[in-house]
Motif scaffolding. Structure first.
Motif, PDB file in Angstrom:
ATOM      1  N   ILE A 242       0.834  -1.203   0.000  1.00 29.59           N
ATOM      2  CA  ILE A 242       0.000   0.000   0.000  1.00 29.59           C
ATOM      3  C   ILE A 242       0.867   1.250   0.000  1.00 29.59           C
ATOM      4  O   ILE A 242       0.535   2.258  -0.626  1.00 29.59           O
ATOM      5  CB  ILE A 242      -0.951  -0.016   1.217  1.00 29.59           C
ATOM      6  N   ASP A 243       2.007   1.183   0.685  1.00 26.38           N
ATOM      7  CA  ASP A 243       2.868   2.364   0.796  1.00 26.38           C
ATOM      8  C   ASP A 243       3.873   2.492  -0.334  1.00 26.38           C
ATOM      9  O   ASP A 243       4.567   3.507  -0.437  1.00 26.38           O
ATOM     10  CB  ASP A 243       3.611   2.345   2.135  1.00 26.38           C
ATOM     11  N   TRP A 278      -5.987  -0.672  -7.208  1.00 23.89           N
ATOM     12  CA  TRP A 278      -4.883  -0.419  -6.284  1.00 23.89           C
ATOM     13  C   TRP A 278      -5.028   0.966  -5.642  1.00 23.89           C
ATOM     14  O   TRP A 278      -4.835   1.142  -4.445  1.00 23.89           O
ATOM     15  CB  TRP A 278      -3.554  -0.525  -7.027  1.00 23.89           C
ATOM     16  N   ARG A 279      -5.396   1.970  -6.454  1.00 25.25           N
ATOM     17  CA  ARG A 279      -5.604   3.304  -5.917  1.00 25.25           C
ATOM     18  C   ARG A 279      -6.763   3.298  -4.918  1.00 25.25           C
ATOM     19  O   ARG A 279      -6.715   3.958  -3.876  1.00 25.25           O
ATOM     20  CB  ARG A 279      -5.901   4.289  -7.047  1.00 25.25           C
ATOM     21  N   ARG A 282      -5.688   1.854  -1.570  1.00 17.50           N
ATOM     22  CA  ARG A 282      -4.808   2.816  -0.892  1.00 17.50           C
ATOM     23  C   ARG A 282      -5.626   3.937  -0.265  1.00 17.50           C
ATOM     24  O   ARG A 282      -5.322   4.410   0.841  1.00 17.50           O
ATOM     25  CB  ARG A 282      -3.788   3.369  -1.876  1.00 17.50           C
ATOM     26  N   THR A 304       0.587   6.046   2.220  1.00 19.80           N
ATOM     27  CA  THR A 304      -0.277   5.305   1.300  1.00 19.80           C
ATOM     28  C   THR A 304       0.199   5.433  -0.149  1.00 19.80           C
ATOM     29  O   THR A 304      -0.560   5.167  -1.079  1.00 19.80           O
ATOM     30  CB  THR A 304      -1.744   5.771   1.434  1.00 19.80           C
ATOM     31  N   GLY A 305       1.449   5.834  -0.320  1.00 19.88           N
ATOM     32  CA  GLY A 305       2.090   5.755  -1.621  1.00 19.88           C
ATOM     33  C   GLY A 305       1.828   6.887  -2.590  1.00 19.88           C
ATOM     34  O   GLY A 305       2.096   6.744  -3.789  1.00 19.88           O
TER      35      GLY A 305
END
Length: 340
Positions: A242-243, A278-279, A282, A304-305
């Motif tokens: 996630i990060d 994926w977004r 997150r 959270t990237g």
């Protein structure tokens, strides 16, 4: 995977003797992580004597060997006898400097492999094992950043980037960094007992079973129950990163598939593209972190990237129709109203 590691029935100490081969410009973190776990398990309390476990440093090239950070180390062992050790670990270095490895290193590894001695590839140590011809049609664990280069050099190997370590026969590989502790602890428990392994973990404050960010709510779990294995594996990887999201191309490579196949699987199982999914998870993680009130918005953005706070706030508002700060105020107001 099922381990076929040879474990000697030894009553004399040390229980395990490790030869640690250091490549030119070796990376310090995996080497230090691996050795420090051995060191802490090798003696009572924290006296650092090599009682239960022993190790030597061996240069794969010119001596003294220099780490990528500039630290120089003088070898304490050599490449004379592959049976001098119960296990041989290769700590890789910068890919550009792997050409400086002496041919004797590859011969030594092949001789040890022929005897069934466990071989460990730390970080780009997997490149060295593959160069020695020992990873043909074998599975191995790599760092996502080196996957493309590895596949271009060794197309007959089967690398993965979603696991802390992989055991295939007598060969163990890991992507590097502090997950090298995992391999050391596995060997400690295998060659002695779980108590010494726990001692090392406790002293290192290392808890690999605890992810930095774990989603509490997963509204997509029901859909995954009937999803294809590829989708399930991809989602599992996304949840653990996630990060630190990567490109969908790199994600597909790590799963030994193509971007096209991954897109097709996600649209069939989750009705959205993998990048969008994926977004979304997150942002779910960000929402949970905002509710916890322990981090500010900027910290949550990076954890959270997201590349910056503005990008995070824009994505969050688009998905939830409120900004992160507005969402936090709403949650605080609701908590005050409920008397929490």
């Amino acid at each position: 995977m099922t381990s076929t590691l040879r474990v000697p029935n030894r009553t004399a100490l040390p229980y395990l003797r490790v030869g640690l081969i250091l490549c030119p410009s070796f990376t310090l973190t995996p080497m230090a992580s691996f050795v420090d776990a051995l060191r802490l398990a090798a003696d009572k309390q924290d006296h650092s004597r090599q009682v239960y476990f022993a190790w030597d440093f061996i240069s794969a090239g010119p001596s003294p060997v220099r780490a990528s950070c500039g630290l120089e180390m003088t070898p304490t062992g050599n490449l004379d006898d592959p049976e001098a050790y119960d296990c041989i670990a290769v700590c890789g270095g910068l890919i550009r400097d792997l050409g400086g490895i002496h041919q004797a290193t590859f011969e030594y590894l092949r001789a040890a492999n022929a005897r069934g001695i466990p071989l460990v590839g730390l970080c780009t140590g997997s490149f060295v094992l593959a160069q020695a011809g020992l990873l043909e049609h074998r599975e191995c664990a790599l760092h996502f950043d080196t996957l493309g280069e590895f596949l271009s050099r060794f197309p007959n190997s089967n690398p993965a980037t979603s696991q802390n370590y992989i055991i295939d026969g007598n060969i163990i590989t890991c992507p590097g960094s502090i997950v090298a502790i995992d391999i050391a602890v596995f060997l400690i428990a295998r060659y002695s007992d779980a108590g010494r392994a726990r001692k090392a973990l406790n002293y290192l404050l290392f808890k690999p079973e605890e992810s930095r960010i774990v989603l509490k709510a997963k509204p997509y779990e029901e859909a995954l129950g009937s999803a294809a294995r590829l989708t399930v594996e991809a989602v599992k990887t996304m949840e653990t990163r996630i990060d630190s999201p990567c490109s969908i191309e790199d994600l597909a490579l790590s799963l030994n598939t193509t971007k096209t196949r991954l897109n097709r699987a996600f649209h069939a199982d989750l009705q959205m593209a993998p990048a969008a999914f994926w977004r979304q998870i997150r942002l779910m993680a960000a929402r949970e972190l905002l509710d916890s009130r322990r981090r500010n918005v900027t910290e949550i953005a990076y954890e959270t990237g997201f590349s910056d706070t503005a990008h995070f706030c824009s994505a969050f508002k688009k998905h939830y129709s409120v900004t992160p700060r507005e969402f936090r105020r709403i949650m605080q107001k609701d908590a005050a109203g409920s008397g929490e």
